[in-house]
Design a protein around this motif. Structure first.
Motif, PDB file in Angstrom:
ATOM      1  N   SER A   1       0.836  -1.200   0.000  1.00 48.73           N
ATOM      2  CA  SER A   1       0.000   0.000   0.000  1.00 48.73           C
ATOM      3  C   SER A   1       0.867   1.244   0.000  1.00 48.73           C
ATOM      4  CB  SER A   1      -0.930   0.012   1.224  1.00 48.73           C
ATOM      5  OG  SER A   1      -1.806  -1.086   1.206  1.00 48.73           O
ATOM      6  N   TRP A   2       0.273   2.330  -0.466  1.00 54.26           N
ATOM      7  CA  TRP A   2       0.925   3.633  -0.431  1.00 54.26           C
ATOM      8  C   TRP A   2       0.608   4.308   0.901  1.00 54.26           C
ATOM      9  CZ3 TRP A   2       3.828   5.726  -4.583  1.00 54.26           C
ATOM     10  CH2 TRP A   2       3.865   4.923  -5.729  1.00 54.26           C
ATOM     11  N   ALA A   3       1.352   5.340   1.223  1.00 55.85           N
ATOM     12  CA  ALA A   3       1.174   6.012   2.516  1.00 55.85           C
ATOM     13  C   ALA A   3       1.488   7.489   2.359  1.00 55.85           C
ATOM     14  CB  ALA A   3       2.076   5.380   3.571  1.00 55.85           C
ATOM     15  N   LEU A   4       0.988   8.265   3.311  1.00 59.79           N
ATOM     16  CA  LEU A   4       1.358   9.677   3.380  1.00 59.79           C
ATOM     17  C   LEU A   4       2.812   9.777   3.853  1.00 59.79           C
ATOM     18  CD1 LEU A   4      -1.880  11.118   5.034  1.00 59.79           C
ATOM     19  CD2 LEU A   4      -1.248  11.210   2.617  1.00 59.79           C
ATOM     20  N   PRO A   5       3.529  10.805   3.439  1.00 60.50           N
ATOM     21  CA  PRO A   5       4.965  10.901   3.782  1.00 60.50           C
ATOM     22  C   PRO A   5       5.185  11.407   5.200  1.00 60.50           C
ATOM     23  CG  PRO A   5       4.344  12.756   2.429  1.00 60.50           C
ATOM     24  CD  PRO A   5       3.114  11.893   2.535  1.00 60.50           C
ATOM     25  N   GLY A   6       4.610  10.695   6.169  1.00 57.28           N
ATOM     26  CA  GLY A   6       4.764  11.101   7.564  1.00 57.28           C
ATOM     27  C   GLY A   6       5.073   9.918   8.425  1.00 57.28           C
ATOM     28  N   GLY A   7       4.991  10.113   9.755  1.00 53.14           N
ATOM     29  CA  GLY A   7       5.249   9.038  10.698  1.00 53.14           C
ATOM     30  C   GLY A   7       5.933   9.542  11.936  1.00 53.14           C
ATOM     31  N   SER A   8       6.696   8.683  12.559  1.00 50.06           N
ATOM     32  CA  SER A   8       7.369   9.042  13.810  1.00 50.06           C
ATOM     33  C   SER A   8       8.513   9.997  13.548  1.00 50.06           C
ATOM     34  CB  SER A   8       7.874   7.766  14.493  1.00 50.06           C
ATOM     35  OG  SER A   8       8.789   7.080  13.648  1.00 50.06           O
ATOM     36  N   ARG A   9       8.868  10.733  14.618  1.00 52.48           N
ATOM     37  CA  ARG A   9       9.940  11.720  14.529  1.00 52.48           C
ATOM     38  C   ARG A   9      10.986  11.444  15.586  1.00 52.48           C
ATOM     39  NH1 ARG A   9       6.320  17.066  15.048  1.00 52.48           N
ATOM     40  NH2 ARG A   9       5.342  15.709  16.598  1.00 52.48           N
ATOM     41  N   GLU A  10      12.196  11.903  15.284  1.00 49.12           N
ATOM     42  CA  GLU A  10      13.257  11.823  16.287  1.00 49.12           C
ATOM     43  C   GLU A  10      12.920  12.797  17.424  1.00 49.12           C
ATOM     44  OE1 GLU A  10      15.647   9.762  16.190  1.00 49.12           O
ATOM     45  OE2 GLU A  10      15.511   9.028  14.106  1.00 49.12           O
ATOM     46  N   PRO A  11      13.271  12.464  18.630  1.00 51.19           N
ATOM     47  CA  PRO A  11      13.001  13.400  19.733  1.00 51.19           C
ATOM     48  C   PRO A  11      13.617  14.769  19.466  1.00 51.19           C
ATOM     49  CG  PRO A  11      13.672  11.259  20.591  1.00 51.19           C
ATOM     50  CD  PRO A  11      13.879  11.211  19.108  1.00 51.19           C
ATOM     51  N   GLY A  12      12.788  15.793  19.547  1.00 52.10           N
ATOM     52  CA  GLY A  12      13.245  17.151  19.302  1.00 52.10           C
ATOM     53  C   GLY A  12      13.217  17.578  17.862  1.00 52.10           C
ATOM     54  N   GLU A  13      12.911  16.655  16.948  1.00 49.14           N
ATOM     55  CA  GLU A  13      12.850  16.975  15.537  1.00 49.14           C
ATOM     56  C   GLU A  13      11.406  17.302  15.142  1.00 49.14           C
ATOM     57  OE1 GLU A  13      15.265  17.252  13.365  1.00 49.14           O
ATOM     58  OE2 GLU A  13      16.891  16.663  14.698  1.00 49.14           O
ATOM     59  N   MET A  14      11.265  18.059  14.031  1.00 43.95           N
ATOM     60  CA  MET A  14       9.930  18.433  13.560  1.00 43.95           C
ATOM     61  C   MET A  14       9.500  17.601  12.365  1.00 43.95           C
ATOM     62  SD  MET A  14       8.526  22.227  12.552  1.00 43.95           S
ATOM     63  CE  MET A  14       6.773  22.511  12.244  1.00 43.95           C
ATOM     64  N   LEU A  15      10.435  17.231  11.487  1.00 39.95           N
ATOM     65  CA  LEU A  15      10.094  16.480  10.283  1.00 39.95           C
ATOM     66  C   LEU A  15      10.119  14.980  10.567  1.00 39.95           C
ATOM     67  CD1 LEU A  15      12.071  18.377   7.485  1.00 39.95           C
ATOM     68  CD2 LEU A  15       9.706  18.684   8.223  1.00 39.95           C
ATOM     69  N   PRO A  16       9.155  14.234  10.062  1.00 38.36           N
ATOM     70  CA  PRO A  16       9.153  12.773  10.237  1.00 38.36           C
ATOM     71  C   PRO A  16      10.302  12.121   9.483  1.00 38.36           C
ATOM     72  CG  PRO A  16       6.973  13.575   9.579  1.00 38.36           C
ATOM     73  CD  PRO A  16       7.919  14.707   9.390  1.00 38.36           C
ATOM     74  N   ARG A  17      10.676  10.930   9.953  1.00 45.21           N
ATOM     75  CA  ARG A  17      11.785  10.215   9.321  1.00 45.21           C
ATOM     76  C   ARG A  17      11.468   9.886   7.854  1.00 45.21           C
ATOM     77  NH1 ARG A  17      11.251   6.934  14.124  1.00 45.21           N
ATOM     78  NH2 ARG A  17      12.786   7.486  15.716  1.00 45.21           N
ATOM     79  N   LYS A  18      10.248   9.465   7.598  1.00 51.02           N
ATOM     80  CA  LYS A  18       9.883   9.063   6.239  1.00 51.02           C
ATOM     81  C   LYS A  18       9.947  10.252   5.283  1.00 51.02           C
ATOM     82  CE  LYS A  18       6.557   6.145   5.979  1.00 51.02           C
ATOM     83  NZ  LYS A  18       5.193   5.549   5.997  1.00 51.02           N
ATOM     84  N   LEU A  19       9.556  11.425   5.756  1.00 48.75           N
ATOM     85  CA  LEU A  19       9.600  12.606   4.896  1.00 48.75           C
ATOM     86  C   LEU A  19      11.036  12.986   4.572  1.00 48.75           C
ATOM     87  CD1 LEU A  19       7.900  14.783   3.502  1.00 48.75           C
ATOM     88  CD2 LEU A  19       8.059  16.146   5.583  1.00 48.75           C
ATOM     89  N   LYS A  20      11.939  12.816   5.542  1.00 51.29           N
ATOM     90  CA  LYS A  20      13.337  13.133   5.282  1.00 51.29           C
ATOM     91  C   LYS A  20      13.934  12.216   4.221  1.00 51.29           C
ATOM     92  CE  LYS A  20      14.456  14.992   9.875  1.00 51.29           C
ATOM     93  NZ  LYS A  20      15.297  14.817  11.083  1.00 51.29           N
ATOM     94  N   ARG A  21      13.385  11.011   4.090  1.00 49.77           N
ATOM     95  CA  ARG A  21      13.930  10.050   3.123  1.00 49.77           C
ATOM     96  C   ARG A  21      13.517  10.372   1.703  1.00 49.77           C
ATOM     97  NH1 ARG A  21      12.457   4.262   5.488  1.00 49.77           N
ATOM     98  NH2 ARG A  21      13.596   3.600   3.629  1.00 49.77           N
TER      99      ARG A  21
END
Length: 1488
Positions: free
Chosen positions: A1369-1389
């Protein structure tokens, strides 16, 4: 070593099979063609006979190397004893049944029996063919294998060594393993439907393989089909997967080198707790784990095998399809419920048969209820109602587990189908199974129209046009013709005429479908067994060698096809496809041999679009497809295509010609008869259409005969009919009338022949009214026009030629008999001049080449005619006689040669008088007789010589003169046939004066054996007379009369025609009008033919009845058709009652079918009305909001009562379930993702923490993650968890919930949404809330002009989505974040680092659309996910931030994808992401 006997034990257990999901993959076109004809089948059968032993040798060597069994190698005494009181091992076998080394003392071994240590794999010793003793000679296949055998090895064995075709469908039948009772009618429906769906779609049926329960029902269904079907319907593949250790009498299957065959004895009475194999299964896979008497060993391997097969691609008939799987459920217990749950969870559709009992009836009873109403008490009540015995054995925890599983099963209604026989329009089990697959496919999320395309390709692969008509081609989906082109080509290649007809009815135009590329693709992939293919290969072999850099094997081009077609149609036609010039050669747009496409790959639709740069080559694509179908002898497909043709009469005659020419080279008798029958059918169609045309307009019909058809090689109907020898067509009254009119030229056909001959002898009579003309101006005038018209008439020219030839023959005879002098007379010189004119005419015929065939081809055609050979022979013989005649010493020899030559010239009269209505048929009869008379002369010669030699040897002693030997043996014996009896045969006419005693007189025969004293014959008269009588009996009576009788049976041609007529080339407008008129009358002809077939129901019923009775169909069908089997006829009244009851039953079924069809049509109509009413309501609301009109007088819309189609009904039920499901659902899935942990079952009513649930005892699970520094500690120790601060910001981790304060119990937080069935934090990072961010990046969808696209008046959005390589399945480019970070890990990729800060600003400016709990499968009682969804929308396509975003998109992982997709409810996103996306669409008022 196997046990010699197997022990008995307790009762049977129940069967429960696991089913894995099948991913419905997309279909693409592949260059595969598997159409087989009888000649190929015959070749394969012969090859099979000769290679059977070789296959057995290969199997015997491959199986032990690749497939293993399991043996216990360490004997550990069990506390239990066998039924016989013997000591057994923990594996279940006795000490004597173990290997020798297993019973030796092992000091290093543990005392506890461990199957991982004490069971080892060894080469299997049970495989090959299996025959059931006493049950006929049906041979199956079997193999014993380890439970750890890879599914790929098993699949390779089944397809390569067992010779099974790859299935189009996998039907996994599961249910009760114990014998159970079904209603006779329900049993009949199940058996008939299951076998029909397997036989029509080419499916595999997989069961447990034993002779009990549902497996027995399947076996009996296959048995009934085998007994009642014909041999050409194919075998139903039924695979039984059973446990080796539970098979009774399995020792007979053990053959270390393979059993070919192994005999298996069914002994149900002595099987005890074991089971016998079912004799009606075709293949057996016996799974071995080294134990004895333990059931369920095969479940895991069966699950893996089904999953592996579902992932394979079926490439056949022009389509590629991922093999779908369906689970069919009958009866069953807890194991069956677990199987259904696994199947539904993994996406496999299930068909549950109501009325079969136990679990099936429980699920069917609650399937229509909302999930909120499926409670523990209701399940208890339903269980006690349908299976009181099983209900009493279930504990409270098992009841809870049942409730939870049934809730999850019913929640996915799109995968669950309840078959209620006779209800809801359901009548046939096979239709229900296929509808379940389509419903499951329809529920899957796809981009665009891929869902519908996928369903249609499934229906084509199954060859079920009825399913396509009812489920796919509905008002819900409007198909564009171009969208049907790929499946149309698949239907053509795989020879599925019903689908071709369906696609033509739905708008496919052959002119748009057929291009140079597609036609070349079709011919390059002809079936190798096709005769046309072999002829093409011969043409390719004659091609000149190509340069070394070119391909080794020349590829088929259209000019090669044209060359073969010209050989079949005749050299009088022009090539249908021109040879391309250098530089203009059309090329394929794709490398066809390697095409394996899916919906995300390159589309094959480019094959169906014309190449830019070259114009279409053909004037008639219908003609091209018709030829392609005819050369492969595809009757039904050719019939459908011919019905689309314009130039239909010429097309039918051309098909007849092609088929007749191909039949001359066909070696297989069956194929030859099929070709000739099809040729006669097309000739009959040509006659039928011409009859319709001739009835309407004689003049137009006759124009059709001489019109030059550009599409068919510039030929005419008459030319094709004459070349194909379509005598039925040529003998048509209209054609004969036309030929008669041509024969008489401009003369009236009612002129007597005597008048014509009289005017030929005295042409001044033409100035009188003795001869009448058709044209009035010729009738009125008396000038040279009448004379020219008279002598230009073919009838006059012919009779002048005949008259002149008779004069030639008379003059020739006069010279030979009266005026043959040493010096030639003037009459003889006149003969020389006349013969010279004949020589000139023959030379003209020999060298005349209007079609530019070349001298060699023209000479071959010239000498292929018998009469031309006779003419050349007569001329050469005349030249030889003339040469001898001019030499004085050879004058007499020349006279003899010329006399013989006169005979040959006289024989030429037979060809001339073939045109006569009276003499023509007789001459044809004589010509045909001459071909067969030589075979009878051979038989006659045997009797003549045998009698002559015997007579000569008996009568004459030592005749040395060869000429008299010939006279006595052959000449006198031959004359005896015609009544000239030989002298001295009986001694009556014996006279020494008429013979020579010593044979010295050359003019007298030698005397027969005689008495020198009495001068009487000494030979046995009785013997010679007996021989004479027998000789005359066999020769004069039998042989000659047999020849006459043979010829009387021959059907000669009753008419004669002209060799050629004047061709007419019409103007374009006139030709177009003529062809349109012909097409209209062709449609009338086809309609009349259909009406005639419909008006003969009695004949059809009788034929069907005869076929059913001959094929051994069940009694029910014979009685329903009004036919009685032979053994039932004496029953009298009982038989009549049975017939009446059966007919009433069939009528009720028919009424149910009709009512069900009517209900569907009404539901569709109501859905359309409801949609229209909603549109009108929206328009009224929009107008009222804009200030138009007032509230007064506004019509109210009636409430909607009917269902809005299947999908709408399904959506409404799912919405009702969603309203009832106020608790999380995904967080309670029994199997925790990416682990082997199973949750404690939590039904809906037990989710809230404040609801009492005393037996709730969930397991504790925390994943040991690699990034230990960023996660909470593992385990539930209070010391480790004491430092965590809940409901607050705990260092870098925010443990506050968006839903307020949450409870903490025993140092662990409690999920605010209720129980999940699992304690710990699972695979999440922190206890309590795990916060995520979901940016929803959207823009407006625009067309090529830049305008915003709309659907249902609303604007359409596009959203940015990503896909992980391991996810479907496809997904929105979001998810969990590193503590103190604003952008999700998936979006950074997916974003470049330099754009991160800019995107943070966009997030700050975005609109929050959701904040709260996420129902995620990873949630537990103590850890859960909460998210914030932020909408980032770019309204302007020229927005600089949007351009920068697109330029900075990239993926770090090669398998990861990122793209813009249209926002739609069918977009394949995760469920919680779709909910967020729906909120965004509502925010902008966009379409969803």
């Amino acid at each position: 070593m196997e046990p010699p006997t197997l022990r008995k034990a307790g009762s049977k257990q129940e069967e429960g099979f696991g089913v894995q999901p099948s991913s419905m993959a997309d279909l693409g076109m592949v260059p595969s063609l598997r159409h087989s004809n009888s000649s190929l089948s015959k070749t394969r059968r012969l090859h099979h006979l000769f290679s059977n032993s070789a296959k057995q040798e290969n199997l015997s060597s491959w199986v032990p190397q690749s497939i293993k069994k399991k043996e216990c190698v360490y004997f550990v005494e069990s506390s239990k004893l066998s039924d016989a009181g013997k000591v057994v091992c923990e594996c279940g076998y006795t000490r004597q049944q173990h290997l020798e080394e297993a019973t030796r003392p092992h000091t290093l071994q543990s005392k506890d029996w461990d199957p991982k240590k004490h069971v080892q794999e060894m080469p299997t010793d049970a495989f090959g063919d299996i025959v059931f003793t006493g049950l006929g000679q049906k041979v199956g296949k079997y193999v014993r294998l380890s439970q750890d055998t890879p599914p790929s090895v098993i699949y390779h064995l089944m397809t390569q060594y067992w010779g099974l075709d790859v299935p189009n469908l996998l039907i996994s039948v599961t249910g009760g393993a114990k014998d159970f009772n079904m209603k006779p009618r329900l049993k009949s429906v199940f058996r008939r439907g299951l076998v029909k769906v397997a036989q029509t779609t080419g499916a595999w049926i997989i069961t447990g393989g034993s002779h009990t329960g549902v497996m027995k029902q399947v076996g009996e269904a296959v048995r009934d089909f085998t007994l009642s079907s014909s041999c050409n319907e194919g075998e139903v593949v039924t695979v039984g997967i059973a446990t080796w250790g539970t098979v009774h009498n399995r020792e007979g299957l053990i053959h270390p080198s393979g059993g070919f065959p192994a005999e298996y004895i069914m002994d149900e009475e002595g099987q005890g707790h074991l089971t016998c194999l079912d004799s009606n299964h075709s293949h057996f896979i016996l799974v071995d784990d080294g134990t004895h008497g333990r059931y369920g060993v095969e479940i895991a391997l069966r699950t893996k095998l089904e999953k592996f097969i579902s992932e394979q691609t079926k490439e056949r008939g022009g389509v590629a399809i991922k093999i779908p799987v369906v689970c069919v459920v009958l009866e069953g217990g807890p194991g069956t419920l677990h199987t259904i749950y696994n199947a539904i969870t993994n996406g496999t559709p299930c068909v549950v048969m109501e009325g079969s009992g136990r679990v099936a009836d429980v699920i069917a009873q609650v399937a229509g209820l909302p999930v909120s109403e499926i409670t523990i008490s209701r399940i208890q009540q339903t269980l006690s109602l349908f299976s009181q015995e099983m209900f009493e054995t279930l504990s409270e925890s098992r009841i809870v587990e049942w409730t939870k599983k049934i809730q999850d099963i019913v929640r996915k209604r799109q995968l669950l189908t309840i078959f209620r026989e006779g209800k809801d329009g359901q009548e046939d089990m096979d239709v229900a199974i296929l509808q379940a697959l389509l419903k499951a496919s329809r529920s899957h999320d796809y981009f665009g129209h891929e869902n519908w395309d996928h369903q249609l390709k499934l229906a084509v692969a199954w060859n079920r046009v009825d399913i396509a008509r009812s489920e796919i081609f509905s008002d819900e989906r409007q198909w564009k013709p171009s969208e049907l082109h790929p499946v149309m080509m698949a239907a053509l290649i795989s020879n599925k005429p019903e689908f071709v007809k369906l696609f033509l009815e739905n708008g496919v135009r052959l002119k748009e479908l057929v291009t140079w590329d597609t036609l070349l693709y079709l011919y390059q992939h002809l079936d190798p067994s096709c005769l046309f293919h072999s002829k093409l290969q011969k043409v390719l072999a004659e091609e000149p060698e190509r340069p070394a850099c070119g391909p080794t094997a020349p590829r088929v081009q259209m000019h090669h096809v044209a060359q073969v077609l010209r050989e079949l149609l005749g050299d009088f036609t022009q090539p249908l496809y021109p040879r391309p010039r250098t530089g203009d050669r059309p090329r394929l747009l794709l490398p066809v041999p390697n095409i394996k496409l899916n919906m995300q790959g390159v589309s094959l639709r480019s094959l169906y679009k014309r190449s830019s740069g070259h114009v279409g080559f053909t004037m008639d694509p219908v003609r091209d497809l018709l030829i392609w179908a005819i050369i492969q002898n595809r009757r039904e497909l050719a019939e459908i295509i011919w019905a689309q043709s314009q130039d239909c009469i010429v097309a039918a005659l051309a098909c007849s010609k092609i088929l007749k020419e191909l039949s001359k080279e066909e070696e297989d008798t069956d194929s030859l008869e099929e070709m000739l029958a099809l040729a006669d059918e097309y000739e009959h169609r040509a006659v039928g259409v011409f009859t319709e045309c001739y009835r309407k307009d004689e003049e137009r019909a006759q124009k059709l005969l001489t019109r030059v058809s550009e599409a068919w090689g510039k030929t005419t109907c008459l030319q094709l009919a004459l070349e194909a020898k379509d005598m039925k067509f040529v003998s048509h009254g209209g054609i004969q009338a036309f030929l008669t009119k041509v024969w008489w030229g401009q003369l009236c056909v009612d002129n007597g022949l005597w008048r014509v001959i009289l005017c030929m002898l005295a042409f001044p009579l033409l100035y009188t009214n003795l001869i009448s003309f058709r044209e009035r101006k010729l009738q009125a005038r008396r000038g040279l026009l009448r004379v020219r018209a008279f002598f230009n008439a073919p009838v006059v020219i012919f009779h002048l030629n005949v008259l002149s030839y008779f004069v030639f023959l008379c003059l020739f005879a006069y010279v030979l008999m009266v005026d043959f002098r040493p010096t030639p007379s003037w009459c003889e010189y006149l003969i020389y001049v006349w013969l010279f004119s004949l020589v000139c005419e023959e030379l003209r015929q020999l060298f005349y080449d209007p079609d530019e065939f070349g001298l060699t081809k023209v000479a071959f055609l010239y000498f292929s005619d018998f009469w031309n050979k006779l003419d050349i022979g007569a001329i050469l013989l005349f030249i030889a006689g003339l040469t001898c005649r001019l030499i004085p010493g050879l004058l007499y020899s020349g006279r003899v040669i010329l006399s013989l030559d006169f005979i040959m010239f006289c024989l030429r009269l037979m060809h001339i008088f073939t045109i006569s209505k009276t003499l023509g048929p007789k001459i044809i009869i004589v010509k045909r007789m001459m071909k067969d008379v030589f075979f009878f002369l051979f038989l006659l010669a045997v009797w003549v010589v045998s009698f002559g030699v015997a007579k000569q040897a008996i009568l004459i002693h030592n005749e040395s003169r060869v000429d008299w030997i010939f006279r006595g043996v052959v000449y006198q014996s031959y004359l005896t046939i015609f009544g000239q009896m030989p002298a001295y045969i009986d001694g009556v006419n014996f006279s020494l004066e008429q013979c020579s005693p010593n044979g010295t007189d050359p003019y007298k025969p030698k005397c027969p054996e005689s008495d020198a004293v009495r001068h009487e014959p000494a030979f046995p008269e009785w013997l010679t007379v007996t021989l004479l009588c027998l000789y005359l009996l066999f020769t004069n009576i039998l042989l000659l009369n047999l020849l006459i009788a043979y010829r009387l049976d021959d059907k000669s041609c009753p008419f004669c025609v002209l060799d050629s007529t004047d061709e007419s080339k019409l103007e374009k407008n006139e030709e177009s009008a003529l062809l349109s008129w012909e097409t209209y009358l062709k449609d009338n002809y086809l309609q009349n033919q259909q009406c005639q077939h419909k008006q003969r129901p009695e004949r059809q019923i009788q034929d069907i009845g005869n076929r059913y009775e001959a094929g051994g169909k069940p009694l029910l069908l014979q009685v329903a058709l009004g036919l009685q089997p032979t053994w039932a006829r004496p029953l009298g009244r009982d038989t009549c009652v049975l017939r009446v009851n059966t007919v009433v039953d069939l009528l009720e079924r028919e009424s149910l079918k009709r009512s069900g069809s009517m209900e569907q049509r009404l539901a569709s109509l109501e859905a359309q009305v409801a949609q229209t009413s909603r549109a009108l309501h929206w328009i009224m609301t929009a107008l009222r909001d804009s200030g138009f009109g007032s509230e007064e007088g506004v019509p109210t819309l009636a409430p909607q009562k009917a269902s809005e189609g299947q999908d709408h009904e399904l959506d409404s039920r799912q919405k009702a379930d969603a309203v009832g499901d106020t608790h999380h659902v995904n967080a309670r899935h029994l199997l925790y993702p990416n682990s082997h942990v199973t949750r404690f079952p939590v039904p809906n009513e037990k989710v809230p923490w404040d609801t009492e649930f005393l037996i709730y005892d969930p397991p504790f699970y925390t994943d040991d993650r690699k990034d230990k520094g960023l996660v909470d500690p593992v385990g539930n120790a209070l010391e480790a968890l004491a430092g965590i601060s809940y409901n607050a910001v705990d260092g870098p981790i925010d443990r506050r919930s968006f839903h307020g304060l949450y409870a903490v119990q025993e140092a662990l937080p409690l999920n605010p949404m209720g129980r999940t069935g699992l304690r710990g934090r699972g695979s999440l990072g922190w206890f309590g809330p795990n916060h995520t961010l979901q940016p929803v990046i959207t823009r407006w969808r625009r067309n090529q002009d830049g305008a915003i696209c709309r659907k249902s008046i609303k604007k359409m959005l596009e959203v940015l989505v990503v896909k992980h390589p391991l996810s479907e399945s496809w997904a929105l480019p979001g998810g969990s974040r590193e503590p103190g970070e604003m952008l999700p890990r998936k979006l950074k990729r997916v974003l470049r680092r330099e754009f991160w800060s800019s995107f943070q600003n966009l997030l700050v400016q975005g609109t929050e659309v959701y904040k709260g709990y996420v129902d995620d499968p990873r949630n537990t009682d103590n850890a859960w996910i909460e998210t914030v969804a932020v909408s980032i929308h770019f309204p302007d396509q020229s927005d600089m931030d949007l351009k920068r975003l697109n330029s900075h998109l990239h993926t770090c992982d090669p398998g990861m994808s990122v793209q813009w997709q249209v926002v739609d409810k069918r977009i394949p996103l995760y469920a919680n992401h779709k909910t967020i996306l729906q909120k965004v669409a509502a925010l902008f008022g966009a379409f969803y």
